[in-house]
Design an enzyme around this catalytic site. Sequence first.
Site, PDB file in Angstrom:
ATOM      1  N   TYR A 148       0.806  -1.084  -0.005  1.00  0.00           N
ATOM      2  CA  TYR A 148      -0.055  -0.124   0.093  1.00  0.00           C
ATOM      3  C   TYR A 148       0.876   1.259   0.062  1.00  0.00           C
ATOM      4  O   TYR A 148       0.769   2.114  -0.580  1.00  0.00           O
ATOM      5  CB  TYR A 148      -0.807  -0.102   1.147  1.00  0.00           C
ATOM      6  CG  TYR A 148      -1.615   1.116   1.516  1.00  0.00           C
ATOM      7  CD1 TYR A 148      -2.758   1.533   0.955  1.00  0.00           C
ATOM      8  CD2 TYR A 148      -1.417   1.937   2.685  1.00  0.00           C
ATOM      9  CE1 TYR A 148      -3.383   2.753   1.119  1.00  0.00           C
ATOM     10  CE2 TYR A 148      -2.049   3.167   2.935  1.00  0.00           C
ATOM     11  CZ  TYR A 148      -3.236   3.596   2.307  1.00  0.00           C
ATOM     12  OH  TYR A 148      -4.095   4.453   2.592  1.00  0.00           O
ATOM     13  N   GLU A 190     -11.906  -1.918   8.700  1.00  0.00           N
ATOM     14  CA  GLU A 190     -11.691  -1.040   9.717  1.00  0.00           C
ATOM     15  C   GLU A 190     -10.288  -0.732  10.187  1.00  0.00           C
ATOM     16  O   GLU A 190      -9.609  -1.773  10.183  1.00  0.00           O
ATOM     17  CB  GLU A 190     -12.766  -1.428  10.810  1.00  0.00           C
ATOM     18  CG  GLU A 190     -12.611  -2.506  11.557  1.00  0.00           C
ATOM     19  CD  GLU A 190     -13.208  -4.051  10.975  1.00  0.00           C
ATOM     20  OE1 GLU A 190     -13.264  -3.944   9.716  1.00  0.00           O
ATOM     21  OE2 GLU A 190     -13.271  -4.893  11.638  1.00  0.00           O
ATOM     22  N   ARG A 219       1.586   4.474  17.686  1.00  0.00           N
ATOM     23  CA  ARG A 219       0.884   4.961  16.496  1.00  0.00           C
ATOM     24  C   ARG A 219       0.536   6.480  16.797  1.00  0.00           C
ATOM     25  O   ARG A 219       0.188   6.981  17.896  1.00  0.00           O
ATOM     26  CB  ARG A 219      -0.500   4.287  16.298  1.00  0.00           C
ATOM     27  CG  ARG A 219      -0.249   2.859  15.876  1.00  0.00           C
ATOM     28  CD  ARG A 219       0.280   2.738  14.375  1.00  0.00           C
ATOM     29  NE  ARG A 219       0.406   1.535  13.741  1.00  0.00           N
ATOM     30  CZ  ARG A 219       1.575   0.779  14.137  1.00  0.00           C
ATOM     31  NH1 ARG A 219       2.653   1.231  14.504  1.00  0.00           N
ATOM     32  NH2 ARG A 219       1.742  -0.456  13.559  1.00  0.00           N
TER      33      ARG A 219
END
Length: 329
Positions: A148, A190, A219
Amino acid sequence: MKKVLVCGAGGFIGSHLVRELSRRGCWVRGADLKLPEFSPTAAADFMLCDLRRREDCLRALDFPGGAAPDAVFQLAAEMGGMGYIHSAACEIMHDSVLINAHMVHESALRGVREYFFSSSVCVYRDMAPGEPALSEDGAYPAAPDNDYGWEKLYSERMAFAHARRYGMKVRVARFQNCYGPEGTWRGGREKAPAALSRKVAETPDGGSVDIWGDGLAVRNFIFIDDLVDGILHLMDSDLDFAPTNIGTEEYVTVRQLLATIADVAGKRISFRSVDGPVGVASRNFSTERIRSTGWTPRHSLRDGIAKTYPWVAARVAEAAAKETSGFRK
Ligand code: NAD
């Protein structure tokens, strides 16, 4: 009145962006494979189309009166959380490259003046906890953790190549992990804030939820309204020669994210580590460039979760009510 095209307008960030652009007085056409799932679109015009196809890109760019849009916001992509990203590399690399290649090329040929591309901090390499912040050039030498990220990096370059050749003003934002109401909350795509909110909503006080890995991955999460505001600050700026990170400086572990959600929910929740795709160990990016536009995030993680958790909990309650009212028990 500015006339703009938002690609990916049926998705999470795209549908919020459409609402804000419309509120600010733009005439907006949305384009997507689907309408927004949770509330009606705010777009003046919505085109259901497959932007992997060049002819659909041309149709979307053909504005009333034969004009080109003043600006294109390109957010359509094959997208999901870690579970999806690690299982759908082919779809991500094939479909998103087609969408980006056609849309940026046809926009440039049609004389679109301003183009926005939604990239991601997944373009950066894995980092160790405590490493100093990486600025935007830190994406090179390139070593994204997943495909990605490679697709985003390639599509960023394609957008800037078109800027150089055709004089189109291109802005690229690298989004941190975005969350908020009306985001995907189940089904496999999700992301962590929605997934953990769902699990907490489904779990009684004192219970435990599963998290992938040890929960110590670091994160950063940005609330949807702040991200949309950041996109619009970027579009109003002169930062059109290189990508710009949009995120907050609040870094937390996945365990801390879970604790914040449990606290907002008013529940005591413990966790159990299970195997699953964890992604990078840590993140830390500079937000100096986006802050130079005057933008600043207005939500702490707790503020954002306080607006997100009740929305997810309401969806969980609705789904449970549907299940018990059906014939299949
Ligand atoms: P999303 O999945 O909710 O929205 C993407 C939309 O693109 C969907 O509505 C989907 O139907 C549409 N789409 C996919 N293929 C299409 C096609 N062939 N033709 C037309 N439409 C198509 O995702 P999102 O969270 O709203 O993300 C928007 C953008 O921001 C994406 O480019 C994503 O990679 C990027 N991004 C998101 C995050 C995040 O945390 N949500 C982080 C970094 C980058």
